[in-house]
Design an enzyme around this catalytic site. Structure first.
Site, PDB file in Angstrom:
ATOM      1  N   HIS B 291      24.632 -39.673  12.750  1.00  0.00           N
ATOM      2  CA  HIS B 291      23.819 -40.410  13.732  1.00  0.00           C
ATOM      3  C   HIS B 291      24.095 -41.905  13.667  1.00  0.00           C
ATOM      4  CE1 HIS B 291      20.581 -41.868  10.952  1.00  0.00           C
ATOM      5  NE2 HIS B 291      20.796 -40.735  10.306  1.00  0.00           N
ATOM      6  N   ASP B 303      22.865 -44.615   5.750  1.00  0.00           N
ATOM      7  CA  ASP B 303      22.101 -43.681   6.586  1.00  0.00           C
ATOM      8  C   ASP B 303      22.042 -44.241   7.992  1.00  0.00           C
ATOM      9  OD1 ASP B 303      20.451 -41.753   7.591  1.00  0.00           O
ATOM     10  OD2 ASP B 303      18.678 -42.380   6.488  1.00  0.00           O
ATOM     11  N   GLU B 337      18.113 -40.213  15.669  1.00  0.00           N
ATOM     12  CA  GLU B 337      17.844 -39.184  14.668  1.00  0.00           C
ATOM     13  C   GLU B 337      16.582 -39.528  13.896  1.00  0.00           C
ATOM     14  OE1 GLU B 337      18.148 -37.296  10.587  1.00  0.00           O
ATOM     15  OE2 GLU B 337      17.984 -39.391  11.143  1.00  0.00           O
ATOM     16  N   GLU B 338      16.447 -40.808  13.555  1.00  0.00           N
ATOM     17  CA  GLU B 338      15.364 -41.204  12.639  1.00  0.00           C
ATOM     18  C   GLU B 338      13.965 -40.909  13.165  1.00  0.00           C
ATOM     19  OE1 GLU B 338      15.867 -41.529   9.723  1.00  0.00           O
ATOM     20  OE2 GLU B 338      17.759 -42.497   9.281  1.00  0.00           O
ATOM     21  N   ASP B 365      25.186 -36.642   6.764  1.00  0.00           N
ATOM     22  CA  ASP B 365      24.024 -37.533   6.853  1.00  0.00           C
ATOM     23  C   ASP B 365      23.293 -37.605   5.519  1.00  0.00           C
ATOM     24  OD1 ASP B 365      22.073 -39.212   7.754  1.00  0.00           O
ATOM     25  OD2 ASP B 365      20.960 -37.683   8.860  1.00  0.00           O
ATOM     26  N   HIS B 434      16.351 -45.690   3.684  1.00  0.00           N
ATOM     27  CA  HIS B 434      15.268 -46.230   4.521  1.00  0.00           C
ATOM     28  C   HIS B 434      14.673 -47.516   3.947  1.00  0.00           C
ATOM     29  CE1 HIS B 434      14.324 -42.036   6.507  1.00  0.00           C
ATOM     30  NE2 HIS B 434      15.599 -42.368   6.573  1.00  0.00           N
TER      31      HIS B 434
END
Lengths: 472, 472
Positions: B291, B303, B337-338, B365, B434
């Site tokens: 992504h 990520d 995606e998140e 991912d 994140h």
């Protein structure tokens, strides 16, 4: 722990001790020859050192660790000159008495009181991005509207020297020196602002002095040279230093905006002295020490809550165990170490005429992780006695002699007083040092209790030996 | 990577794959029996896979890595719904054409656009302390004046269930669940707000979902239940969660102040499809994917910048090497995606009638660290074919079958489409995940290039085999 400029200048070649994996020994002590009688006397302490360590590990260590945790969680960061530092000192005085030792005194001194009020930074070009900064202690503020200027990434003082003044003038210098050892790399933090200002820079940002980061800036002391314009100076993360380096290499123009506001004045603080008076030579001192102040980020749990606590605990537990050595065991909780060994310097000045009575001086200010041994400074005979004593503490019997044992005590060592600092498994020390990451989370009860057990038992032997630790 | 609520609910027992050290296999594939002819055919690819990997490792990999670095440094974080995400998509479209592949299309969809405007928190009692927070995506704001309330530290949903509603009402619930695996622990982030709100909580703070911290909060998605009051919810650091736990255990009353402001609307974004059309069955697809969006902190390098980039690179490098497999190799750069696999869900819906043509679907991912192999979902025969192909990639030949291969592709796998996600040495993945720590600093050229080499060569074989990957 902190390294003031004058110490850095004196000892740039030997201040590698802080990470124990890179200690450089100056002497080879494989050929110690002590009197057989002294060797026998030292060996005779084995029962008592075993008992001290066993009592701490099995009984009193947990109490100490809980007091330590509660101290850290109650006061948190304890910057020089703040009320919270003074309240934390009061707490330790009361705690000493609570645990049965009443011989606790304080010595007042004036300390710097630098307060971080507001700090922010962002990259404006080539794209907008927040930049985490942490101003260095004693940094001046920016103008209220901040500074907006082009940045230039510089790798080393050597590169700075070789760069035209015109290329630097009016710019923000970003020092991107990668961590080698603390001693090698900290000079960009402590001296970078004035060096860049001489070339016409209007601010400096310095890659944090750490080998590892999760986007965490690290503060610390810095020193302006006389007659050089004082410019704002702050830490940035490894990540942003690398980003700016890559952008510059790609030919991008980097424009930064920095806003910093701080205040600076002087306050009264106190060194705290906790004495277990000697049974035979109360005037002779074996000093164990750590500093009670911290930077204003994190909790100051590692730097130097742990070292302060195990040192404080040494006379307290010996008193509880009714072990009164011949010499006085004095714990000193130094104040204002972080702004440049201010407490230690005041103590040295005040007691300059009594220095002969300091038999040995110890410090723990590089972490209280798994204890390994001691970094010892002193004459060959002094080192050989320590080596002989350490034998009964195996595996905590590593002995190094870097010439830079600790931070506060170095100024005593350079007066000819033998001393030692705690060696411990502190490979991750600089991951957390002077950052929000310096919290109770980096400590474990087992390690701190093991440090305390070793610290108390070793000090007891040194304070009780029939012979002084010789200066020659 | 992200795990949407419905996936969590479906697969709570098997979402342990993300940390490869704790993958739980559902099947034992030690007894594969493939036709000798197929085994021979697979073995015949060894020369071409060696060539692909060698070309990438020696020549094109560095170009790809530099494009990756430049992409990350130019766009940084690319949150769903933002202009910077759309510009980064345009960049990848142009880059595809620049590298000689013109078959690049996009499919529009509506995506969430949640913007973090301001966040701050502090502890007011038992002492004043700043608390680092990072709101979870889709969290509501606090009232403009913030929320000031007593906090209660809760260990688990079980403890929450057992606690009287009266004890929770009007309080801020601090979830202090320690990291076990991502799948086990992320539920406190994704479901904690609604669960606490049902008990009358007015906000939740959640211990960050990571095993290690240097005072770094980690964001992520969260999902409000219908007909439950929506309360503000944010991450705190491990350090502050532990601090509050200790304070509560010591009997201290904890009072917090939280201020959060965010905006939320919907924007148009795009999935990006890069095709290397198949020479024999252009309608049949082998999909490789990652992504392109990220959270709004750090750079989204890990990520999922790395996974997106090696997937994009697969059809591009095969085209450069003039290797045209029988089936189409399609790279998909998923958007959004998140916030919950929004791009993947739109693709699935749009192509629901063509799913039979997806022969195999792959995703990276979970990091592009040192590649280890694949986590495969599909029938036993499908897994056995993959196992046979992996033999020629040893030591990159680990095969697991957790049942949860990746994030975006899971919704395809659950339509019966065989697929696989990249296994790699990602033990530190959640240290950075994140958070501001997700930057280019966590990647190395060697690892990413090795991932890209494996990814392209493996996909080529699957796309070129004489047989489809069987669904039964």
């Amino acid at each position: 722990m902190e390294i003031p400029l004058k110490i850095i200048i004196l000892f740039t070649s030997v201040i590698r001790v802080i990470n124990t994996s890179v200690v450089i020994n100056r002497f080879d002590d494989d050929d110690c020859e002590l009197d057989a009688e002294l060797v026998e006397e030292i060996a005779s302490y084995e029962n008592v050192t075993k008992r001290i360590m066993e009592e701490i590990r099995s009984n009193f260590g947990e109490v100490m660790y809980n007091e330590y945790t509660r101290f850290i969680d109650t006061f948190g960061a304890r910057p020089s000159g703040t009320e919270v530092l003074e309240r934390s000192i009061d707490h330790m005085i009361n705690l000493t008495k609570h645990h049965g030792l009443n011989d606790v005194t304080t010595e007042e001194l004036q300390v710097p009181h630098w307060v971080r009020v507001h700090e922010s930074a962002s990259m404006l070009q080539p794209h907008v991005k927040n930049i985490a900064i942490l101003g260095f202690g004693s940094s001046v503020s920016t103008p209220p509207e901040g500074i907006t200027a082009e940045a230039i990434v510089i790798n080393s003082f050597d590169e700075l020297d070789k760069t035209d003044k015109k290329t630097i003038e009016g710019k923000i210098v970003v020092f991107d020196a990668h961590y080698v050892t603390y001693g090698d790399t900290v000079v960009y933090r402590s001296q970078g602002a004035s060096k860049a200002a001489k070339k016409g820079a209007i601010a400096t940002l310095v890659r944090s002095i750490t080998p590892f980061s999760i986007y965490s800036p690290h503060t610390g002391g810095q020193y302006y040279e006389k007659n050089v314009p004082k410019i704002p100076t702050a830490a940035i993360t490894l990540e942003d230093a690398d980003l700016m380096r890559r952008l510059q290499n790609a030919g991008d123009k980097i424009v930064l905006h920095i806003k910093m506001l701080s205040t600076s004045d002087t306050k009264t603080s106190r060194n705290t002295l906790v004495d277990l008076k000697g049974s035979v030579h109360p005037e002779k001192l074996v000093i164990v020490s750590g500093h009670i102040d911290s930077w204003d980020v994190g909790q100051g749990a590692m730097d130097d809550g742990g070292g302060m606590m195990i040192s404080w605990f040494t006379p307290v537990i010996l008193n509880i165990l009714k072990l009164k050595p011949k010499r006085t065991v004095r714990a000193i909780l130094w104040t204002a170490e972080e702004p440049g060994l201010i407490g230690a310097q005041a103590y040295l000045k005040k007691h300059m005429n009594d220095l002969d009575n300091i038999n040995f001086i110890m410090e723990s200010d590089e972490g209280t992780f798994k204890p390994l041994g001691l970094d010892v400074a002193g004459s060959k005979k002094a080192r050989c006695i320590v080596k002989e004593v350490l034998k009964q503490f195996a595996p905590i019997n590593k002995l190094t002699n870097s010439g830079y044992p600790g931070s506060d005590i170095v100024i005593f060592v350079h007066q000819g007083i033998p001393g030692a600092s705690l060696l411990n498994e502190n490979e991750r020390y600089f991951w957390y040092h002077h950052s929000e990451g310096d919290t109770m989370n980096v400590q474990t009860m087992k390690d701190v209790v093991d440090c305390a057990a070793f610290w108390a038992a070793f000090s007891y032997v040194i304070a009780d030996l029939s012979v002084d630790i010789p200066r020659q």
